[in-house]
Motif scaffolding. Structure first.
Motif, PDB file in Angstrom:
ATOM      1  N   ASP A  36       0.824  -1.298  -0.250  1.00  0.00           N
ATOM      2  CA  ASP A  36      -0.011   0.197  -0.087  1.00  0.00           C
ATOM      3  C   ASP A  36       0.819   1.227   0.012  1.00  0.00           C
ATOM      4  OD1 ASP A  36      -2.308  -1.532   0.036  1.00  0.00           O
ATOM      5  OD2 ASP A  36      -2.172  -1.703   2.158  1.00  0.00           O
ATOM      6  N   SER A  37       1.969   1.243  -0.359  1.00  0.00           N
ATOM      7  CA  SER A  37       3.110   2.392  -0.428  1.00  0.00           C
ATOM      8  C   SER A  37       2.949   2.988  -1.844  1.00  0.00           C
ATOM      9  CB  SER A  37       4.230   1.964  -0.151  1.00  0.00           C
ATOM     10  OG  SER A  37       5.007   1.152  -1.053  1.00  0.00           O
ATOM     11  N   THR A  38       3.374   4.026  -1.936  1.00  0.00           N
ATOM     12  CA  THR A  38       3.526   4.744  -3.179  1.00  0.00           C
ATOM     13  C   THR A  38       5.075   4.967  -3.669  1.00  0.00           C
ATOM     14  OG1 THR A  38       1.687   6.275  -2.974  1.00  0.00           O
ATOM     15  CG2 THR A  38       3.407   6.803  -4.717  1.00  0.00           C
ATOM     16  N   LEU A  39       5.579   4.052  -4.641  1.00  0.00           N
ATOM     17  CA  LEU A  39       6.980   3.981  -4.952  1.00  0.00           C
ATOM     18  C   LEU A  39       7.408   5.450  -6.064  1.00  0.00           C
ATOM     19  CD1 LEU A  39       9.493   2.343  -4.445  1.00  0.00           C
ATOM     20  CD2 LEU A  39       8.839   0.914  -6.493  1.00  0.00           C
ATOM     21  N   THR A  40       8.315   5.994  -5.858  1.00  0.00           N
ATOM     22  CA  THR A  40       8.570   7.001  -6.778  1.00  0.00           C
ATOM     23  C   THR A  40      10.075   7.021  -7.364  1.00  0.00           C
ATOM     24  OG1 THR A  40       9.693   8.472  -4.648  1.00  0.00           O
ATOM     25  CG2 THR A  40       7.140   8.645  -5.354  1.00  0.00           C
ATOM     26  N   GLU A  41      10.690   5.944  -6.804  1.00  0.00           N
ATOM     27  CA  GLU A  41      12.080   5.623  -7.277  1.00  0.00           C
ATOM     28  C   GLU A  41      12.252   4.278  -7.393  1.00  0.00           C
ATOM     29  OE1 GLU A  41      16.857   6.753  -6.331  1.00  0.00           O
ATOM     30  OE2 GLU A  41      15.209   7.606  -5.239  1.00  0.00           O
ATOM     31  N   LEU A  42      12.631   3.939  -8.592  1.00  0.00           N
ATOM     32  CA  LEU A  42      12.957   2.272  -8.586  1.00  0.00           C
ATOM     33  C   LEU A  42      14.246   1.789  -7.678  1.00  0.00           C
ATOM     34  CD1 LEU A  42      11.732   0.230 -10.271  1.00  0.00           C
ATOM     35  CD2 LEU A  42      13.572   0.337 -12.067  1.00  0.00           C
ATOM     36  N   PRO A  43      13.927   0.880  -6.995  1.00  0.00           N
ATOM     37  CA  PRO A  43      15.184   0.563  -6.121  1.00  0.00           C
ATOM     38  C   PRO A  43      16.185  -0.655  -6.669  1.00  0.00           C
ATOM     39  CG  PRO A  43      13.322  -0.781  -5.420  1.00  0.00           C
ATOM     40  CD  PRO A  43      12.722   0.243  -6.380  1.00  0.00           C
ATOM     41  N   GLU A  44      17.438  -1.031  -6.289  1.00  0.00           N
ATOM     42  CA  GLU A  44      18.016  -1.843  -7.001  1.00  0.00           C
ATOM     43  C   GLU A  44      17.303  -3.438  -7.068  1.00  0.00           C
ATOM     44  OE1 GLU A  44      21.747  -2.186  -5.090  1.00  0.00           O
ATOM     45  OE2 GLU A  44      22.366  -0.183  -5.380  1.00  0.00           O
ATOM     46  N   SER A  45      16.533  -3.552  -6.405  1.00  0.00           N
ATOM     47  CA  SER A  45      15.953  -4.857  -6.444  1.00  0.00           C
ATOM     48  C   SER A  45      14.481  -5.036  -5.317  1.00  0.00           C
ATOM     49  CB  SER A  45      16.803  -6.106  -5.858  1.00  0.00           C
ATOM     50  OG  SER A  45      17.191  -5.902  -4.272  1.00  0.00           O
ATOM     51  N   PHE A  46      13.460  -5.793  -5.796  1.00  0.00           N
ATOM     52  CA  PHE A  46      12.550  -5.844  -4.921  1.00  0.00           C
ATOM     53  C   PHE A  46      12.846  -7.280  -3.902  1.00  0.00           C
ATOM     54  CE2 PHE A  46       9.714  -4.329  -8.684  1.00  0.00           C
ATOM     55  CZ  PHE A  46       9.951  -2.991  -8.279  1.00  0.00           C
ATOM     56  N   ALA A  47      12.285  -6.914  -2.776  1.00  0.00           N
ATOM     57  CA  ALA A  47      12.461  -8.010  -1.813  1.00  0.00           C
ATOM     58  C   ALA A  47      11.298  -8.205  -0.851  1.00  0.00           C
ATOM     59  CB  ALA A  47      13.524  -7.437  -0.766  1.00  0.00           C
ATOM     60  N   ILE A  48      11.379  -9.493  -0.438  1.00  0.00           N
ATOM     61  CA  ILE A  48      10.402 -10.082   0.679  1.00  0.00           C
ATOM     62  C   ILE A  48      11.226 -10.634   1.714  1.00  0.00           C
ATOM     63  CG2 ILE A  48       8.819 -12.071   1.243  1.00  0.00           C
ATOM     64  CD1 ILE A  48       7.447  -9.806  -0.671  1.00  0.00           C
ATOM     65  N   THR A  49      10.898  -9.934   2.988  1.00  0.00           N
ATOM     66  CA  THR A  49      11.698 -10.452   4.035  1.00  0.00           C
ATOM     67  C   THR A  49      10.646 -11.371   5.003  1.00  0.00           C
ATOM     68  OG1 THR A  49      13.301  -9.210   4.063  1.00  0.00           O
ATOM     69  CG2 THR A  49      13.580 -10.035   6.160  1.00  0.00           C
ATOM     70  N   THR A  50      10.912 -12.437   5.472  1.00  0.00           N
ATOM     71  CA  THR A  50      10.020 -13.031   6.543  1.00  0.00           C
ATOM     72  C   THR A  50      11.039 -13.171   7.967  1.00  0.00           C
ATOM     73  OG1 THR A  50      11.189 -15.375   6.124  1.00  0.00           O
ATOM     74  CG2 THR A  50       9.129 -14.540   4.825  1.00  0.00           C
ATOM     75  N   ASN A  51      10.234 -14.009   8.972  1.00  0.00           N
ATOM     76  CA  ASN A  51      10.654 -14.073  10.266  1.00  0.00           C
ATOM     77  C   ASN A  51      11.712 -15.143  10.423  1.00  0.00           C
ATOM     78  OD1 ASN A  51       8.560 -15.615   9.666  1.00  0.00           O
ATOM     79  ND2 ASN A  51       8.775 -16.408  11.931  1.00  0.00           N
ATOM     80  N   ASP A  52      11.710 -15.891   9.348  1.00  0.00           N
ATOM     81  CA  ASP A  52      12.643 -17.105   9.681  1.00  0.00           C
ATOM     82  C   ASP A  52      13.309 -17.379   8.335  1.00  0.00           C
ATOM     83  OD1 ASP A  52      14.159 -19.175  10.870  1.00  0.00           O
ATOM     84  OD2 ASP A  52      12.324 -20.127  11.340  1.00  0.00           O
ATOM     85  N   ARG A  53      14.398 -18.157   8.345  1.00  0.00           N
ATOM     86  CA  ARG A  53      15.252 -18.467   7.109  1.00  0.00           C
ATOM     87  C   ARG A  53      14.312 -19.294   6.234  1.00  0.00           C
ATOM     88  NH1 ARG A  53      16.448 -22.366  11.212  1.00  0.00           N
ATOM     89  NH2 ARG A  53      16.061 -24.615  10.356  1.00  0.00           N
ATOM     90  N   LEU A  54      14.486 -19.157   4.771  1.00  0.00           N
ATOM     91  CA  LEU A  54      13.689 -19.800   3.895  1.00  0.00           C
ATOM     92  C   LEU A  54      14.307 -21.234   3.593  1.00  0.00           C
ATOM     93  CD1 LEU A  54      13.060 -16.560   1.544  1.00  0.00           C
ATOM     94  CD2 LEU A  54      11.584 -17.645   3.325  1.00  0.00           C
TER      95      LEU A  54
END
Length: 203
Positions: A36-54
């Motif tokens: 639900d955010s508004t992105l105004t600049e493209l980051p180096e990468s998109f990321a999903i971070t969870t509470n534990d190792r994958l």
């Protein structure tokens, strides 16, 4: 019989207690872009971070997905992901300004698949060159060696895969030991000789 029931109850509780830590699924703790955010600049990468190792067995990224769907229904990812510890990333690419949807899927530390989606808005800065989307979800390209284009993927954090397998083995072994102990107690209780009855002829 009371002693047998108590022993079995203790054994069952112990097994459930050992299995409990391995039953919780990973959950999302942060994302780029944020929901639900508004992105105004493209980051180096998109990321999903969870509470534990994958759980990325063999560093194959199998079962992981990070899709970015634009306002026109086209996909703006390359199909490749990089799994590192609790985080999954993919190359950042977007088209024209508008509402976008992130669709993600991961393999939790307990081996279960977890997936979800969220929306964000993209307001492209001046001079931005929009990427070309695709009508179908892209598949990560393979290089000459047969590995994915995301060859830099580090997989799970150091020792994660072996640690997860080791945890499962210890849980199974612990459960067997407790059950064996309960069976031994049950056998001892059953073999205990009954008290001798009073002889009516005595006395």
């Amino acid at each position: 019989m009371a002693a047998s029931a108590a022993a079995l109850a203790i054994a069952g509780s112990a097994v459930l207690g050992l299995a409990a830590p391995a039953s919780a699924h990973n959950y999302l703790v942060s994302a780029t872009p944020a929901a639900d955010s508004t992105l105004t600049e493209l980051p180096e990468s998109f990321a999903i971070t969870t509470n534990d190792r994958l759980l990325d067995i063999g560093d194959t990224d199998s079962g992981f997905a990070f899709r970015v769907v634009g306002p026109d229904g086209e996909y703006f990812e390359d199909g490749c992901v990089d799994v590192d510890g609790p985080t999954m990333t993919t190359a950042a690419a977007l088209g024209d300004s508008g509402e976008y949807t992130v669709e993600w899927q991961i393999i939790s530390a307990d081996g279960h698949t977890v997936s979800d989606s969220y929306d964000f808005r993209w307001d492209a800065p001046a001079g931005f060159s929009p990427a070309a989307g695709s009508t179908e979800p892209p598949t990560c390209a393979a290089d000459a060696g047969g590995s994915s284009a995301a060859a830099s993927t580090t997989g799970t954090e150091s020792g994660t895969t072996s640690s997860t397998a080791s945890d499962a083995l210890w849980i199974g072994a612990g459960g067997l030991v407790v059950v064996a102990a309960a069976v031994a107690v049950l056998l001892l209780v059953r073999r205990r000789p009954a008290p001798a009855a009073d002889d009516p002829d005595e006395g």
